[in-house]
Scaffold this active site. Structure first.
Site, PDB file in Angstrom:
ATOM      1  N   GLU A  98       0.821  -1.209   0.000  1.00  0.00           N
ATOM      2  CA  GLU A  98       0.000   0.000   0.000  1.00  0.00           C
ATOM      3  C   GLU A  98       0.852   1.255   0.000  1.00  0.00           C
ATOM      4  OE1 GLU A  98      -2.521   1.654  -0.466  1.00  0.00           O
ATOM      5  OE2 GLU A  98      -4.353   0.783   0.329  1.00  0.00           O
ATOM      6  N   ASP A  99       0.277   2.328  -0.476  1.00  0.00           N
ATOM      7  CA  ASP A  99       0.978   3.612  -0.450  1.00  0.00           C
ATOM      8  C   ASP A  99       0.922   4.260   0.935  1.00  0.00           C
ATOM      9  OD1 ASP A  99      -1.769   3.954  -0.708  1.00  0.00           O
ATOM     10  OD2 ASP A  99      -1.654   5.523  -2.227  1.00  0.00           O
ATOM     11  N   ASP A 102      -4.041   5.305   6.366  1.00  0.00           N
ATOM     12  CA  ASP A 102      -4.610   6.512   6.944  1.00  0.00           C
ATOM     13  C   ASP A 102      -5.601   6.093   8.040  1.00  0.00           C
ATOM     14  OD1 ASP A 102      -5.023   9.364   6.915  1.00  0.00           O
ATOM     15  OD2 ASP A 102      -6.843   9.069   5.750  1.00  0.00           O
ATOM     16  N   PHE A 151      -2.164  16.264   4.077  1.00  0.00           N
ATOM     17  CA  PHE A 151      -2.406  15.562   2.821  1.00  0.00           C
ATOM     18  C   PHE A 151      -1.151  15.596   1.962  1.00  0.00           C
ATOM     19  CE2 PHE A 151      -4.394  14.272  -1.120  1.00  0.00           C
ATOM     20  CZ  PHE A 151      -5.211  13.259  -0.656  1.00  0.00           C
ATOM     21  N   ARG A 164       0.651  12.186  -9.132  1.00  0.00           N
ATOM     22  CA  ARG A 164       1.228  10.855  -8.927  1.00  0.00           C
ATOM     23  C   ARG A 164       2.650  10.770  -9.480  1.00  0.00           C
ATOM     24  NH1 ARG A 164      -2.924   7.377  -7.234  1.00  0.00           N
ATOM     25  NH2 ARG A 164      -4.962   7.689  -8.190  1.00  0.00           N
TER      26      ARG A 164
HETATM   27  P1  IMP Z   1      -7.790   4.699   4.599  1.00  0.00           P
HETATM   28  O1  IMP Z   1      -8.903   3.749   4.376  1.00  0.00           O
HETATM   29  O2  IMP Z   1      -8.273   5.955   5.275  1.00  0.00           O
HETATM   30  O3  IMP Z   1      -6.613   4.111   5.320  1.00  0.00           O
HETATM   31  O4  IMP Z   1      -7.379   5.183   3.150  1.00  0.00           O
HETATM   32  C1  IMP Z   1      -6.192   4.852   2.555  1.00  0.00           C
HETATM   33  C2  IMP Z   1      -6.163   5.395   1.155  1.00  0.00           C
HETATM   34  O5  IMP Z   1      -6.516   6.775   1.158  1.00  0.00           O
HETATM   35  C3  IMP Z   1      -4.772   5.351   0.565  1.00  0.00           C
HETATM   36  O6  IMP Z   1      -4.555   4.171  -0.144  1.00  0.00           O
HETATM   37  C4  IMP Z   1      -4.756   6.579  -0.323  1.00  0.00           C
HETATM   38  O7  IMP Z   1      -5.258   6.256  -1.599  1.00  0.00           O
HETATM   39  C5  IMP Z   1      -5.701   7.549   0.333  1.00  0.00           C
HETATM   40  N1  IMP Z   1      -4.991   8.571   1.152  1.00  0.00           N
HETATM   41  C6  IMP Z   1      -5.011   8.717   2.488  1.00  0.00           C
HETATM   42  N2  IMP Z   1      -4.260   9.750   2.897  1.00  0.00           N
HETATM   43  C7  IMP Z   1      -3.740  10.284   1.771  1.00  0.00           C
HETATM   44  C8  IMP Z   1      -2.846  11.390   1.526  1.00  0.00           C
HETATM   45  O8  IMP Z   1      -2.349  12.101   2.417  1.00  0.00           O
HETATM   46  N3  IMP Z   1      -2.544  11.614   0.216  1.00  0.00           N
HETATM   47  C9  IMP Z   1      -3.040  10.867  -0.797  1.00  0.00           C
HETATM   48  N4  IMP Z   1      -3.861   9.825  -0.614  1.00  0.00           N
HETATM   49  C10 IMP Z   1      -4.218   9.536   0.657  1.00  0.00           C
HETATM   50 MG    MG Z   2      -4.449   4.011  -2.467  1.00  0.00          MG
END
Ligand code: IMP
Ligand code: MG
Length: 179
Positions: A98-99, A102, A151, A164
């Site tokens: 994963e990137d 969050d 962000f 990206r």
């Molecule tokens: P989660 O379900 O809130 O953990 O969401 C994770 C996904 O939200 C990641 O795979 C990203 O695609 C996106 N995301 C969360 N924070 C950021 C950020 O700071 N920048 C860009 N994408 C984010």
């Molecule tokens: Mg993602």
């Protein structure tokens, strides 16, 4: 593109060093196992491309796409499969790539869904982690950097599908997404 960046958080060099470290750890931990690296599109594709080359043991890869943010900056938590895996998971030691972690909702739900397909094991590798924002019960097994609650974009991470292709990770100016 560059003028929308408030500050560079992680340089290309810093990211490269960390990815090499993670690759070495994964290579050690998965020696003799049946490693399948799964990249969650699209944010992790750059990380995946670098990480898989830092892994020095035999490995397979696959890609999957699930719904997440659209152009919003908060997670819905709903996981809808947009593109499923080609490979059946039975017998594989699955590493989800994963990137960013969050709220953790996306990965929490994805892990639950994939564990029903009987992989031998499931672990999570994330380049970035925002632990302050965690809502779901999920801890990454491999994590590159903890980042503040801001962000960030670049190195695969987007805002509204843009940025990206920035080679580094930067904090986006808040006025860009409050417009
Ligand atoms: P989660 O379900 O809130 O953990 O969401 C994770 C996904 O939200 C990641 O795979 C990203 O695609 C996106 N995301 C969360 N924070 C950021 C950020 O700071 N920048 C860009 N994408 C984010
Ligand atoms: Mg993602």
């Amino acid at each position: 593109m560059e003028q929308d960046i408030l500050k560079v958080l992680l340089t290309e060099e810093k990211i490269h060093e960390k990815v090499e470290e993670l690759g070495a750890a994964i290579s050690r931990d998965y020696a003799g196992k049946n490693l399948l690296m799964v990249s969650v599109l699209k944010g992790s594709v750059i990380f995946m491309a670098d990480l898989m080359r830092a892994v020095k043991i035999p490995a397979r890869i696959d890609f999957m796409s699930v719904s997440s943010y659209g152009s919003e900056t908060k997670s819905s938590g709903v996981v809808k499969i947009i593109k499923d895996l080609d490979i059946s998971l039975e017998g594989y030691d699955l590493l989800l790539v994963e990137d960013i972690l969050d709220s953790g909702k996306t990965l929490y739900n994805l892990r639950k869904l994939l564990s029903q397909r009987n992989p031998k094991s499931i672990r999570i590798a994330t380049l970035l982690d925002k632990p302050e924002r965690r809502e779901a019960d999920i801890v990454p097994d491999y994590s590159g950097f903890q980042v503040p609650d801001e962000f960030v974009v670049g190195y695969g991470l987007d805002y509204a599908e843009m940025y990206r292709n920035l080679p580094y990770i930067g904090i986006l100016k808040p006025e860009v997404y409050s417009k």
